[in-house]
Design a protein around this motif. Structure first.
Motif, PDB file in Angstrom:
ATOM      1  N   GLY A   1       0.806  -1.220   0.000  1.00 52.96           N
ATOM      2  CA  GLY A   1       0.000   0.000   0.000  1.00 52.96           C
ATOM      3  C   GLY A   1       0.833   1.261   0.000  1.00 52.96           C
ATOM      4  O   GLY A   1       0.386   2.310   0.462  1.00 52.96           O
ATOM      5  N   LEU A   2       2.037   1.177  -0.528  1.00 52.70           N
ATOM      6  CA  LEU A   2       2.977   2.304  -0.525  1.00 52.70           C
ATOM      7  C   LEU A   2       3.329   2.739  -1.942  1.00 52.70           C
ATOM      8  O   LEU A   2       4.495   2.939  -2.282  1.00 52.70           O
ATOM      9  N   ALA A   3       2.329   2.919  -2.775  1.00 50.10           N
ATOM     10  CA  ALA A   3       2.552   3.223  -4.186  1.00 50.10           C
ATOM     11  C   ALA A   3       3.260   4.564  -4.398  1.00 50.10           C
ATOM     12  O   ALA A   3       3.960   4.740  -5.397  1.00 50.10           O
ATOM     13  N   ARG A   4       3.096   5.485  -3.480  1.00 52.82           N
ATOM     14  CA  ARG A   4       3.708   6.802  -3.661  1.00 52.82           C
ATOM     15  C   ARG A   4       5.235   6.750  -3.617  1.00 52.82           C
ATOM     16  O   ARG A   4       5.904   7.556  -4.262  1.00 52.82           O
ATOM     17  N   ILE A   5       5.774   5.824  -2.843  1.00 50.32           N
ATOM     18  CA  ILE A   5       7.232   5.757  -2.676  1.00 50.32           C
ATOM     19  C   ILE A   5       7.932   5.470  -4.005  1.00 50.32           C
ATOM     20  O   ILE A   5       8.812   6.230  -4.410  1.00 50.32           O
ATOM     21  N   PRO A   6       7.599   4.390  -4.728  1.00 45.68           N
ATOM     22  CA  PRO A   6       8.320   4.158  -5.991  1.00 45.68           C
ATOM     23  C   PRO A   6       8.058   5.236  -7.035  1.00 45.68           C
ATOM     24  O   PRO A   6       8.947   5.549  -7.844  1.00 45.68           O
ATOM     25  N   VAL A   7       6.876   5.838  -7.009  1.00 44.90           N
ATOM     26  CA  VAL A   7       6.586   6.909  -7.965  1.00 44.90           C
ATOM     27  C   VAL A   7       7.473   8.118  -7.679  1.00 44.90           C
ATOM     28  O   VAL A   7       8.093   8.697  -8.584  1.00 44.90           O
ATOM     29  N   THR A   8       7.579   8.493  -6.413  1.00 46.89           N
ATOM     30  CA  THR A   8       8.407   9.638  -6.016  1.00 46.89           C
ATOM     31  C   THR A   8       9.879   9.385  -6.331  1.00 46.89           C
ATOM     32  O   THR A   8      10.572  10.254  -6.881  1.00 46.89           O
ATOM     33  N   ILE A   9      10.341   8.189  -5.999  1.00 51.92           N
ATOM     34  CA  ILE A   9      11.741   7.850  -6.269  1.00 51.92           C
ATOM     35  C   ILE A   9      12.005   7.823  -7.774  1.00 51.92           C
ATOM     36  O   ILE A   9      13.058   8.283  -8.238  1.00 51.92           O
ATOM     37  N   SER A  10      11.059   7.335  -8.536  1.00 53.06           N
ATOM     38  CA  SER A  10      11.206   7.299  -9.992  1.00 53.06           C
ATOM     39  C   SER A  10      11.330   8.703 -10.569  1.00 53.06           C
ATOM     40  O   SER A  10      12.171   8.957 -11.439  1.00 53.06           O
ATOM     41  N   ILE A  11      10.508   9.606 -10.091  1.00 57.31           N
ATOM     42  CA  ILE A  11      10.578  10.994 -10.571  1.00 57.31           C
ATOM     43  C   ILE A  11      11.934  11.606 -10.228  1.00 57.31           C
ATOM     44  O   ILE A  11      12.556  12.277 -11.067  1.00 57.31           O
ATOM     45  N   ALA A  12      12.414  11.358  -9.012  1.00 50.15           N
ATOM     46  CA  ALA A  12      13.733  11.875  -8.623  1.00 50.15           C
ATOM     47  C   ALA A  12      14.829  11.260  -9.491  1.00 50.15           C
ATOM     48  O   ALA A  12      15.762  11.962  -9.910  1.00 50.15           O
ATOM     49  N   SER A  13      14.698   9.978  -9.790  1.00 53.64           N
ATOM     50  CA  SER A  13      15.693   9.303 -10.637  1.00 53.64           C
ATOM     51  C   SER A  13      15.706   9.885 -12.045  1.00 53.64           C
ATOM     52  O   SER A  13      16.776  10.025 -12.652  1.00 53.64           O
ATOM     53  N   ILE A  14      14.536  10.209 -12.557  1.00 53.34           N
ATOM     54  CA  ILE A  14      14.463  10.833 -13.875  1.00 53.34           C
ATOM     55  C   ILE A  14      15.184  12.174 -13.858  1.00 53.34           C
ATOM     56  O   ILE A  14      15.938  12.499 -14.781  1.00 53.34           O
ATOM     57  N   GLY A  15      14.987  12.945 -12.799  1.00 56.42           N
ATOM     58  CA  GLY A  15      15.684  14.225 -12.671  1.00 56.42           C
ATOM     59  C   GLY A  15      17.189  14.063 -12.655  1.00 56.42           C
ATOM     60  O   GLY A  15      17.919  14.781 -13.353  1.00 56.42           O
ATOM     61  N   VAL A  16      17.669  13.093 -11.870  1.00 54.77           N
ATOM     62  CA  VAL A  16      19.108  12.824 -11.811  1.00 54.77           C
ATOM     63  C   VAL A  16      19.617  12.375 -13.181  1.00 54.77           C
ATOM     64  O   VAL A  16      20.684  12.803 -13.635  1.00 54.77           O
ATOM     65  N   THR A  17      18.849  11.535 -13.853  1.00 55.30           N
ATOM     66  CA  THR A  17      19.241  11.042 -15.179  1.00 55.30           C
ATOM     67  C   THR A  17      19.380  12.191 -16.167  1.00 55.30           C
ATOM     68  O   THR A  17      20.349  12.242 -16.942  1.00 55.30           O
ATOM     69  N   VAL A  18      18.446  13.126 -16.149  1.00 57.04           N
ATOM     70  CA  VAL A  18      18.510  14.270 -17.067  1.00 57.04           C
ATOM     71  C   VAL A  18      19.763  15.100 -16.800  1.00 57.04           C
ATOM     72  O   VAL A  18      20.466  15.511 -17.737  1.00 57.04           O
ATOM     73  N   VAL A  19      20.066  15.331 -15.520  1.00 57.58           N
ATOM     74  CA  VAL A  19      21.281  16.077 -15.188  1.00 57.58           C
ATOM     75  C   VAL A  19      22.511  15.318 -15.697  1.00 57.58           C
ATOM     76  O   VAL A  19      23.424  15.903 -16.293  1.00 57.58           O
TER      77      VAL A  19
END
Length: 175
Positions: free
Chosen positions: A39-57
């Motif tokens: 029931g913790l769907a927000r965690i992987p979504v949030t981490i994924s968004i942060a990972s995308i940001g790091v990837t773009v940098v």
């Protein structure tokens, strides 16, 4: 007919960059459903968004020195970050994940794969020098022999190293 040996080398550079993160990418695909089941769907979504940001940098940082291979490497590093943070968060939520056993198994698998790769490459190189690679049958022989030797070597080495996943699969196949 326009794909040259130089194109092959450039493709290989990109594949090396992607190979760095292949295991992490696969592991993320396995970990995310664990969060959903808790029931913790927000965690992987949030981490994924942060990972995308790091990837773009990282795209901007690595593209200059490594060109297209830098883009592949940046994608892999973003995936590694995603995996690392997900694993850390999941461990905090449910306790140990058997990391030592997984790491020991990964080292054994890496050793078996490295040995298989070295022998497959050596066999393919020898056969290529002996018969050449001018015709399709010659190319099939070179690739097929390398693949056969690599596969055989991997399974022998993994069995000798007692890779438990291989033993489990072998037991299931026997049954």
């Amino acid at each position: 007919g326009r794909f040259t040996p130089a194109d092959t080398l450039q493709t290989a550079r990109a594949l090396w960059g992607y190979a760095v993160g292949l295991a992490a990418f696969s592991a993320v695909r396995v970990m995310v459903p664990a969060f959903y089941s808790l029931g913790l769907a927000r965690i992987p979504v949030t981490i994924s968004i942060a990972s995308i940001g790091v990837t773009v940098v990282l795209y901007f940082v690595l593209m200059g020195p490594f060109q297209h291979a830098g883009l592949a490497l940046a994608t892999s590093l973003g995936s590694l970050m995603n995996f690392t943070v997900l694993a850390w968060m999941l461990r905090r939520r449910i306790g140990g994940l058997g990391g030592r056993a997984l790491a020991a198994s990964a080292v054994k698998i890496l050793v078996a794969a490295a040995l298989a790769g070295v022998l497959a490459s050596a066999v393919a190189d020898r056969i290529e020098k002996a018969v050449g690679m001018r015709s399709v049958p010659e190319r099939l022989l070179v690739v097929g022999a390398g693949l056969a030797v690599g596969t055989f070597t991997y399974f022998i080495a993994a069995r000798a190293l007692r890779v438990r996943e291989l033993l489990a699969i072998s037991n299931r196949v026997r049954r």
